[in-house]
Design a protein around this motif. Structure first.
Motif, PDB file in Angstrom:
ATOM      1  N   ASN A 171      57.788 -10.939  29.583  1.00  0.00           N
ATOM      2  CA  ASN A 171      58.057 -10.307  30.871  1.00  0.00           C
ATOM      3  C   ASN A 171      57.594  -8.854  30.872  1.00  0.00           C
ATOM      4  OD1 ASN A 171      60.742 -10.325  29.119  1.00  0.00           O
ATOM      5  ND2 ASN A 171      60.777  -8.436  30.326  1.00  0.00           N
ATOM      6  N   THR A 172      57.521  -8.271  32.064  1.00  0.00           N
ATOM      7  CA  THR A 172      57.265  -6.841  32.165  1.00  0.00           C
ATOM      8  C   THR A 172      58.531  -6.096  31.743  1.00  0.00           C
ATOM      9  OG1 THR A 172      57.909  -6.888  34.499  1.00  0.00           O
ATOM     10  CG2 THR A 172      55.567  -7.075  33.999  1.00  0.00           C
ATOM     11  N   ASP A 173      58.345  -4.955  31.117  1.00  0.00           N
ATOM     12  CA  ASP A 173      59.477  -4.192  30.596  1.00  0.00           C
ATOM     13  C   ASP A 173      60.118  -3.380  31.715  1.00  0.00           C
ATOM     14  OD1 ASP A 173      61.241  -3.053  28.727  1.00  0.00           O
ATOM     15  OD2 ASP A 173      59.926  -1.312  28.488  1.00  0.00           O
ATOM     16  N   THR A 174      60.891  -4.072  32.549  1.00  0.00           N
ATOM     17  CA  THR A 174      61.604  -3.443  33.661  1.00  0.00           C
ATOM     18  C   THR A 174      63.064  -3.886  33.633  1.00  0.00           C
ATOM     19  OG1 THR A 174      60.858  -5.246  35.105  1.00  0.00           O
ATOM     20  CG2 THR A 174      59.576  -3.205  35.150  1.00  0.00           C
ATOM     21  N   PRO A 175      63.969  -3.103  34.227  1.00  0.00           N
ATOM     22  CA  PRO A 175      65.392  -3.440  34.166  1.00  0.00           C
ATOM     23  C   PRO A 175      65.720  -4.772  34.830  1.00  0.00           C
ATOM     24  CG  PRO A 175      65.078  -1.153  34.844  1.00  0.00           C
ATOM     25  CD  PRO A 175      63.716  -1.793  34.876  1.00  0.00           C
TER      26      PRO A 175
ATOM     27  N   GLN B  11      69.265 -11.318  33.894  1.00  0.00           N
ATOM     28  CA  GLN B  11      68.949 -12.548  34.622  1.00  0.00           C
ATOM     29  C   GLN B  11      68.945 -13.754  33.690  1.00  0.00           C
ATOM     30  OE1 GLN B  11      65.185 -11.264  36.330  1.00  0.00           O
ATOM     31  NE2 GLN B  11      66.065 -11.289  38.380  1.00  0.00           N
ATOM     32  N   VAL B  12      68.288 -13.616  32.545  1.00  0.00           N
ATOM     33  CA  VAL B  12      68.166 -14.746  31.625  1.00  0.00           C
ATOM     34  C   VAL B  12      69.518 -15.102  31.021  1.00  0.00           C
ATOM     35  CG1 VAL B  12      67.134 -15.527  29.458  1.00  0.00           C
ATOM     36  CG2 VAL B  12      65.747 -14.267  31.122  1.00  0.00           C
ATOM     37  N   THR B  13      70.262 -14.121  30.551  1.00  0.00           N
ATOM     38  CA  THR B  13      71.555 -14.405  29.923  1.00  0.00           C
ATOM     39  C   THR B  13      72.564 -14.954  30.929  1.00  0.00           C
ATOM     40  OG1 THR B  13      72.196 -12.073  30.183  1.00  0.00           O
ATOM     41  CG2 THR B  13      71.229 -12.738  28.075  1.00  0.00           C
TER      42      THR B  13
ATOM     43  N   ASN C  20      64.834 -27.788  33.551  1.00  0.00           N
ATOM     44  CA  ASN C  20      64.983 -27.268  34.917  1.00  0.00           C
ATOM     45  C   ASN C  20      65.349 -25.786  34.932  1.00  0.00           C
ATOM     46  OD1 ASN C  20      67.581 -27.581  33.991  1.00  0.00           O
ATOM     47  ND2 ASN C  20      68.350 -28.612  35.825  1.00  0.00           N
ATOM     48  N   MET C  21      66.024 -25.321  33.880  1.00  0.00           N
ATOM     49  CA  MET C  21      66.345 -23.907  33.793  1.00  0.00           C
ATOM     50  C   MET C  21      65.080 -23.088  33.552  1.00  0.00           C
ATOM     51  SD  MET C  21      68.691 -21.849  31.075  1.00  0.00           S
ATOM     52  CE  MET C  21      67.258 -21.503  30.060  1.00  0.00           C
ATOM     53  N   LEU C  22      64.197 -23.591  32.719  1.00  0.00           N
ATOM     54  CA  LEU C  22      62.942 -22.894  32.461  1.00  0.00           C
ATOM     55  C   LEU C  22      62.097 -22.811  33.718  1.00  0.00           C
ATOM     56  CD1 LEU C  22      61.950 -24.475  29.013  1.00  0.00           C
ATOM     57  CD2 LEU C  22      63.066 -22.282  29.419  1.00  0.00           C
ATOM     58  N   SER C  23      62.054 -23.896  34.482  1.00  0.00           N
ATOM     59  CA  SER C  23      61.272 -23.904  35.724  1.00  0.00           C
ATOM     60  C   SER C  23      61.786 -22.859  36.704  1.00  0.00           C
ATOM     61  CB  SER C  23      61.323 -25.297  36.370  1.00  0.00           C
ATOM     62  OG  SER C  23      60.779 -26.262  35.495  1.00  0.00           O
ATOM     63  N   TRP C  24      63.103 -22.682  36.765  1.00  0.00           N
ATOM     64  CA  TRP C  24      63.677 -21.686  37.680  1.00  0.00           C
ATOM     65  C   TRP C  24      63.358 -20.276  37.207  1.00  0.00           C
ATOM     66  CZ3 TRP C  24      67.313 -17.741  37.555  1.00  0.00           C
ATOM     67  CH2 TRP C  24      67.766 -17.300  38.799  1.00  0.00           C
ATOM     68  N   LEU C  25      63.457 -20.030  35.903  1.00  0.00           N
ATOM     69  CA  LEU C  25      63.195 -18.694  35.375  1.00  0.00           C
ATOM     70  C   LEU C  25      61.736 -18.288  35.560  1.00  0.00           C
ATOM     71  CD1 LEU C  25      65.244 -18.756  32.041  1.00  0.00           C
ATOM     72  CD2 LEU C  25      65.717 -17.338  34.048  1.00  0.00           C
ATOM     73  N   LYS C  26      60.815 -19.239  35.472  1.00  0.00           N
ATOM     74  CA  LYS C  26      59.392 -18.930  35.599  1.00  0.00           C
ATOM     75  C   LYS C  26      59.045 -18.336  36.958  1.00  0.00           C
ATOM     76  CE  LYS C  26      57.774 -22.468  32.370  1.00  0.00           C
ATOM     77  NZ  LYS C  26      57.101 -23.779  32.209  1.00  0.00           N
ATOM     78  N   ASP C  27      59.857 -18.623  37.973  1.00  0.00           N
ATOM     79  CA  ASP C  27      59.568 -18.147  39.333  1.00  0.00           C
ATOM     80  C   ASP C  27      60.116 -16.755  39.608  1.00  0.00           C
ATOM     81  OD1 ASP C  27      58.237 -20.495  39.962  1.00  0.00           O
ATOM     82  OD2 ASP C  27      60.056 -21.493  40.672  1.00  0.00           O
TER      83      ASP C  27
ATOM     84  N   ILE D  51      58.517 -12.172  35.363  1.00  0.00           N
ATOM     85  CA  ILE D  51      58.438 -13.114  34.252  1.00  0.00           C
ATOM     86  C   ILE D  51      56.991 -13.594  34.149  1.00  0.00           C
ATOM     87  CG2 ILE D  51      59.234 -15.288  33.292  1.00  0.00           C
ATOM     88  CD1 ILE D  51      61.398 -13.170  33.371  1.00  0.00           C
ATOM     89  N   LEU D  52      56.354 -13.319  33.019  1.00  0.00           N
ATOM     90  CA  LEU D  52      54.938 -13.629  32.849  1.00  0.00           C
ATOM     91  C   LEU D  52      54.720 -15.013  32.242  1.00  0.00           C
ATOM     92  CD1 LEU D  52      53.885 -10.157  31.393  1.00  0.00           C
ATOM     93  CD2 LEU D  52      53.818 -10.900  33.786  1.00  0.00           C
ATOM     94  N   LYS D  53      55.594 -15.387  31.336  1.00  0.00           N
ATOM     95  CA  LYS D  53      55.416 -16.655  30.628  1.00  0.00           C
ATOM     96  C   LYS D  53      56.701 -17.009  29.917  1.00  0.00           C
ATOM     97  CE  LYS D  53      52.512 -18.603  26.912  1.00  0.00           C
ATOM     98  NZ  LYS D  53      51.427 -18.298  25.955  1.00  0.00           N
ATOM     99  N   ILE D  54      56.994 -18.301  29.851  1.00  0.00           N
ATOM    100  CA  ILE D  54      58.164 -18.775  29.116  1.00  0.00           C
ATOM    101  C   ILE D  54      57.742 -19.934  28.215  1.00  0.00           C
ATOM    102  CG2 ILE D  54      60.403 -19.905  29.255  1.00  0.00           C
ATOM    103  CD1 ILE D  54      60.997 -18.411  31.741  1.00  0.00           C
ATOM    104  N   THR D  55      58.110 -19.841  26.959  1.00  0.00           N
ATOM    105  CA  THR D  55      57.934 -20.960  26.052  1.00  0.00           C
ATOM    106  C   THR D  55      59.295 -21.274  25.443  1.00  0.00           C
ATOM    107  OG1 THR D  55      57.289 -19.420  24.305  1.00  0.00           O
ATOM    108  CG2 THR D  55      55.534 -20.517  25.484  1.00  0.00           C
TER     109      THR D  55
END
Length: 223
Positions: free
Chosen positions: A152-156, A161-163, A200-207, A211-215
């Motif tokens: 992700n970009t280093d912004t507040p 959000q993820v936790t 489904n959680m990963l799909s939501w976070l990607k949007d 967020i640049l990329k999730i693996t």
């Protein structure tokens, strides 16, 4: 220390570090890519480069990329099986050590859609591994936990959000690591969890913005 750490893993091959650990590095790389790789550029460093051929390190890494486990009897035949499955690969050797461990490999893998992932992994003994880099960003996780890696970009706000989403899904965080190249630049968040990461959680976070990329890597009990 567990009994498993003393006895070593159930495996095919002569060495827990050069064979079983190499299979695991390849396997985790495949899981992080999210698809079957069709091409792999692999560099072996230090002891992997010096003695890997005799221990089957090259075949072990390819076996892992094909989805095999350390105890799979097909590990010695991975080169021919890779050809059958459409996985093209090449190896390079570097005598110098990379990072803090001599048993290190860098894998650059590509899937059929053109998605590329670079992983640097070290086999630290007894079949255990550490994933040291992902796409050039320093990391440090073992593959012994269900793991989510957020680029992700280093912004507040991104950590919150993820936790928060993990808490809503009742997923317990075992450890969390944060890395960035520069302030406000490119950042990576690594969360090792006790519970499986749902797709489904990963799909939501990607949007989410920024967020640049999730693996992710959901471990299996026999790897």
């Amino acid at each position: 220390m567990k009994l498993f750490d003393t006895l070593g893993p159930v495996m095919v091959g002569p060495s827990s570090s050069h064979t079983a650990g190499a299979v695991k590095i390849g396997y985790i790389t495949r899981k992080l890519l999210g698809n079957s790789p069709v091409h792999a550029d692999i560099t072996l460093y230090g002891s992997f480069a010096a003695t890997g051929a005799g221990h089957g390190t090259d075949r072990a890494l390819i076996a892992g990329l094909l989805g095999m486990k350390p105890d799979d009897i097909r590990v010695p035949d991975s080169f021919s099986l890779a050809k059958q499955s459409g996985l093209d690969f090449c190896f390079a050797l570097e005598s110098a050590k990379r990072g803090n461990h001599p048993n290190t490999a860098k894998l650059i893998v590509t899937d059929l859609s053109g998605n590329t992932l670079e992983v640097v992994g070290a086999s630290v003994g007894g079949g255990r591994v550490r994933i040291c880099e992902i796409d050039g960003i320093r990391t440090d996780f073992s593959g012994d936990y269900h793991t989510i890696i957020v680029h992700n970009t280093d912004t507040p706000g991104h950590v919150a959000q993820v936790t928060t989403v993990l808490a809503q899904k009742n997923i317990n965080i075992a450890s969390m690591q944060l890395y960035r190249n520069v302030k406000g630049g490119y950042a990576v968040m690594i969360l090792e969890c006790d519970d499986k990461i749902p797709e489904n959680m990963l799909s939501w976070l990607k949007d989410l913005d920024g967020i640049l990329k999730i693996t992710s890597y959901n471990r299996e009990e026999d790897i």
